[in-house]
Design a protein around this motif. Structure first.
Motif, short mmCIF file in Angstrom:
data_model
loop_
_atom_site.label_atom_id
_atom_site.label_comp_id
_atom_site.label_asym_id
_atom_site.label_seq_id
_atom_site.Cartn_x
_atom_site.Cartn_y
_atom_site.Cartn_z
N LEU A 1 4.70 41.92 45.15
CA LEU A 1 3.72 42.61 45.98
C LEU A 1 2.48 41.76 46.21
O LEU A 1 1.87 41.83 47.29
N VAL A 2 2.10 40.95 45.23
CA VAL A 2 0.94 40.07 45.40
C VAL A 2 1.21 39.05 46.50
O VAL A 2 0.33 38.75 47.33
N ALA A 3 2.44 38.52 46.54
CA ALA A 3 2.78 37.52 47.56
C ALA A 3 2.70 38.09 48.97
O ALA A 3 2.46 37.34 49.93
N TYR A 4 2.89 39.40 49.11
CA TYR A 4 2.82 40.02 50.43
C TYR A 4 1.39 40.10 50.96
O TYR A 4 1.18 40.35 52.15
N VAL A 5 0.40 39.93 50.09
CA VAL A 5 -1.01 40.05 50.48
C VAL A 5 -1.66 38.68 50.33
O VAL A 5 -2.10 38.31 49.24
N PRO A 6 -1.74 37.89 51.39
CA PRO A 6 -2.19 36.50 51.27
C PRO A 6 -3.52 36.29 50.54
O PRO A 6 -3.59 35.40 49.69
N PRO A 7 -4.57 37.07 50.80
CA PRO A 7 -5.81 36.81 50.04
C PRO A 7 -5.64 36.96 48.54
O PRO A 7 -6.19 36.16 47.76
N LEU A 8 -4.85 37.95 48.10
CA LEU A 8 -4.61 38.11 46.66
C LEU A 8 -3.80 36.94 46.11
O LEU A 8 -4.09 36.42 45.02
N TRP A 9 -2.78 36.53 46.86
CA TRP A 9 -1.94 35.42 46.41
C TRP A 9 -2.74 34.13 46.30
O TRP A 9 -2.65 33.42 45.29
N PHE B 1 5.43 31.58 55.97
CA PHE B 1 6.58 30.93 55.34
C PHE B 1 7.89 31.59 55.74
O PHE B 1 8.90 30.90 55.93
N LEU B 2 7.90 32.92 55.89
CA LEU B 2 9.15 33.65 56.10
C LEU B 2 9.93 33.18 57.33
O LEU B 2 11.11 32.84 57.20
N PRO B 3 9.34 33.14 58.53
CA PRO B 3 10.13 32.64 59.66
C PRO B 3 10.50 31.18 59.53
O PRO B 3 11.58 30.76 59.97
N ARG B 4 9.62 30.38 58.91
CA ARG B 4 9.93 28.95 58.74
C ARG B 4 11.14 28.76 57.83
O ARG B 4 12.02 27.94 58.11
N THR B 5 11.20 29.51 56.74
CA THR B 5 12.31 29.31 55.80
C THR B 5 13.60 29.91 56.32
O THR B 5 14.68 29.34 56.14
N VAL B 6 13.53 31.08 57.02
CA VAL B 6 14.74 31.69 57.55
C VAL B 6 15.36 30.81 58.62
O VAL B 6 16.56 30.48 58.56
N LEU B 7 14.56 30.40 59.60
CA LEU B 7 15.09 29.57 60.69
C LEU B 7 15.44 28.17 60.18
O LEU B 7 16.47 27.61 60.55
N GLY B 8 14.58 27.62 59.33
CA GLY B 8 14.85 26.29 58.79
C GLY B 8 16.09 26.25 57.94
O GLY B 8 16.86 25.28 57.98
N GLY B 9 16.31 27.30 57.14
CA GLY B 9 17.50 27.37 56.31
C GLY B 9 18.77 27.46 57.14
O GLY B 9 19.78 26.82 56.85
N LEU B 10 18.73 28.28 58.21
CA LEU B 10 19.88 28.39 59.10
C LEU B 10 20.19 27.05 59.76
O LEU B 10 21.35 26.61 59.79
N GLN B 11 19.17 26.41 60.30
CA GLN B 11 19.36 25.13 60.97
C GLN B 11 19.88 24.07 60.01
O GLN B 11 20.79 23.30 60.34
N SER B 12 19.32 24.05 58.81
CA SER B 12 19.74 23.06 57.82
C SER B 12 21.19 23.28 57.40
O SER B 12 21.97 22.32 57.32
N ALA B 13 21.56 24.54 57.13
CA ALA B 13 22.94 24.82 56.70
C ALA B 13 23.93 24.41 57.79
O ALA B 13 24.97 23.80 57.49
N TRP B 14 23.62 24.74 59.04
CA TRP B 14 24.53 24.37 60.14
C TRP B 14 24.64 22.86 60.28
O TRP B 14 25.73 22.31 60.46
N GLN B 15 23.51 22.17 60.16
CA GLN B 15 23.53 20.72 60.30
C GLN B 15 24.29 20.06 59.15
O GLN B 15 25.03 19.08 59.35
N GLN C 1 14.76 39.10 52.61
CA GLN C 1 13.35 38.74 52.38
C GLN C 1 13.01 38.75 50.90
O GLN C 1 12.09 38.05 50.48
N LEU C 2 13.74 39.53 50.08
CA LEU C 2 13.52 39.45 48.64
C LEU C 2 13.86 38.04 48.11
O LEU C 2 13.15 37.51 47.26
N LEU C 3 14.96 37.48 48.61
CA LEU C 3 15.27 36.09 48.26
C LEU C 3 14.14 35.17 48.68
O LEU C 3 13.68 34.33 47.90
N GLU C 4 13.66 35.34 49.90
CA GLU C 4 12.69 34.39 50.43
C GLU C 4 11.33 34.53 49.77
O GLU C 4 10.60 33.54 49.64
N VAL C 5 10.95 35.73 49.34
CA VAL C 5 9.68 35.84 48.64
C VAL C 5 9.77 35.18 47.26
O VAL C 5 8.80 34.59 46.76
N VAL C 6 10.96 35.22 46.65
CA VAL C 6 11.15 34.49 45.39
C VAL C 6 11.11 32.99 45.64
O VAL C 6 10.51 32.23 44.87
#
Length: 390
Positions: A343-351, A193-207, A262-267
Motif C-alpha cells: 500500500l505504501v508503494a501505491y502512494v508515491p510521496p509515502l514511498w 513504473f507500471l506501464p514501463r514494466t508491463v510493456l517492456g516485459g512483453l516486448q523483451s519476452a517476445w524479442q 499488478q501485484l507481481l509488478e508492485v513486488v
C-alpha cells in the motif's frame, strides 16, 4: 586417568520452519474456504477477509514476530534441497489455486454478488493468482522440464505467461540496470513504473523468443515459441470457462488477472528500487551481487512467499530451492516485509519518504551510483546535494 567428561554429541540441525511452510501451500485453500462461506451464507464479508489478511494481518504479524536471519548450515543445504517435503508444499498450491479460480468464476456469474461482493471476489481470486506468480517463479527456475512446464500452467489464470520467458532470460541478465524494465529507478513512482514494466516485459519476452527461434531457423510465430505456448494455456482456460459459464465470466477473468499482474509488478518495484550495478572500465556491468536487491527477513511474509524476500541469494543462485535461500548481511534491508509495503508503494510521496533516504544511505550519499529516473534527477540532486546530470 582423566577426570574430564566427554564432549556432548552435536545436536543435529533441523529446519525450524519445516511445517510452517505449509502456510504457503495452503494459502489459496484458505481463500477458497472464504469463497465457499460466501457462496453458502450469502455474506459478502467473507470475500473481503483475504484482502484484509494480505494488507493488514500479515504486515502486523511481520511486526510482531520480527525477523529471522538464520541460515541453514552449508553442509546441510544439499539434503535440504533434496527433501521432497518442500516440493510437496509447493505443489499443494496448484490444485487449490485452480479450485479457487473455478469456484470464483462460477460465483461471479451465478452468485448475485452486487458490486461490493464482486470487488471482494476480484481481490480474493486475483490476489491469490497474483501470489501464484511467485509459485510459478519458484517452479520456473528449476532444471526439471516438468516443473518449468507447470510454471506456465500456474501463470495461465493471471494471463501472464510471458513472465516465464522475460524473468528467467531477461530480468536475471539485466537486473539493477536502466535497461531492465523490471528494475525500478530512484524517483520513479509505481504508477510510472507500471506501464514501463508491463510493456517492456512483453516486448523483451517476445524479442527473446524471436532471437532464440531465429537461431533454430524458425520465425517468431512458430509453435515452439514459449510465449505463444503460455498464452495458449490462458486461452484454453478462459475459453473453457466461457463455454461453461457464458461470456458474462470474461470481465471477471480479465479484471482479476489485471489485479493479480499488478501485484507481481508492485513486488518487482520494491525488489530493486534505485539499486544499480556499476560499469567497469570495459563498459560492462559488474556481476550481480547481494547489494543489488532489497531483502527482508520478516517471518510471516517470507513464509507466505517461499522466501522470495531473500532476493539476493535468489539472483546469485536462481535454481536454489526456496527452503535453502540465505540471508546476506551486506544486502540492503527493507523496513518491512513485502506485504507491509504494498500500500505504501501505491502512494508515491509515502514511498519516496520511506525509501529514497535508504537508497542514498546505501550509496553513501552519492546519487551517481544509484539507478535514477532521469526526469527526477534535477529534483533529487537538489535534495541530496548532487551535481546535475550531464
Amino acid at each position: 586417568m582423566s577426570d574430564s567428561l566427554p564432549s556432548p554429541a552435536p545436536i543435529p540441525w533441523r529446519d525450524a520452519k519445516r511445517h510452517a511452510w505449509l502456510l504457503s501451500g495452503v494459502f489459496p485453500g484458505l481463500a477458497w474456504i472464504n469463497v465457499w462461506q460466501a457462496d453458502r451464507s450469502g455474506h459478502m464479508g467473507w470475500l473481503w477477509l483475504m484482502p484484509g489478511i494480505m494488507y493488514t494481518a500479515i504486515p502486523l504479524l511481520d511486526w510482531l514476530l520480527g525477523e529471522d536471519r538464520s541460515n541453514p548450515p552449508d553442509e546441510q543445504v544439499p539434503a535440504l534441497e533434496a527433501d521432497r517435503w518442500y516440493l510437496g508444499v509447493l505443489l499443494l498450491f496448484v490444485p487449490l489455486q485452480f479450485g479457487l479460480t473455478l469456484h470464483g468464476a462460477w460465483l461471479a456469474v451465478h452468485g448475485g454478488l452486487g458490486l461490493v461482493g464482486l470487488v471482494g471476489l476480484v481481490l480474493t481470486v486475483g490476489g491469490i493468482n497474483g501470489v501464484a506468480i511467485n509459485t510459478a517463479h519458484e517452479l520456473g527456475h528449476k532444471h526439471a522440464a516438468w516443473e518449468r512446464w507447470l510454471s506456465r500452467v500456474v501463470l495461465a489464470p493471471v494471463a501472464y505467461g510471458h513472465f516465464f520467458v522475460e524473468h528467467n532470460r531477461g530480468h536475471h541478465r539485466r537486473v539493477a540496470t536502466p535497461e531492465d524494465p523490471a528494475s525500478a529507478r530512484l524517483g520513479e513512482s509505481f504508477w510510472a513504473f507500471l506501464p514501463r514494466t508491463v510493456l517492456g516485459g512483453l516486448q523483451s519476452a517476445w524479442q527473446l523468443e524471436r532471437q532464440r527461434l531465429a537461431g533454430r531457423g524458425h520465425g517468431p510465430w512458430h509453435w515452439h515459441n514459449e510465449c505463444l505456448q503460455a498464452w495458449a494455456m490462458t486461452g484454453v482456460l478462459y475459453a473453457g470457462l466461457v463455454a461453461w459459464l457464458g461470456w458474462a465470466v470474461l470481465p471477471f477473468l480479465l479484471v482479476q488477472a489485471a489485479y493479480g499482474a499488478q501485484l507481481l509488478e508492485v513486488v518487482n518495484y520494491i525488489e530493486h528500487y534505485g539499486l544499480l550495478r556499476q560499469k567497469g572500465a570495459d563498459g560492462r556491468y559488474e556481476r550481480c551481487a547481494p547489494e543489488h536487491s532489497w531483502n527482508s527477513n520478516h517471518r510471516m511474509s517470507n513464509l507466505f512467499l517461499y522466501h522470495l524476500q531473500r532476493h539476493s541469494d535468489h539472483h546469485a543462485h536462481p535454481a536454489r530451492r526456496y527452503q535453502a535461500l540465505r540471508h546476506f548481511e551486506q544486502a540492503p534491508q527493507l523496513p518491512s516485509g513485502y506485504a507491509g509495503l504494498l500500500l505504501v508503494a501505491y502512494v508515491p510521496p509515502l514511498w519516496f519518504r520511506l525509501m529514497d533516504r535508504r537508497v542514498m544511505t546505501h550509496y553513501g550519499g552519492d546519487l551517481a551510483r544509484a539507478n535514477v529516473q532521469r526526469s527526477a534527477w534535477r529534483k533529487l540532486s537538489r535534495r541530496w546535494g548532487a551535481a546535475p546530470a550531464g
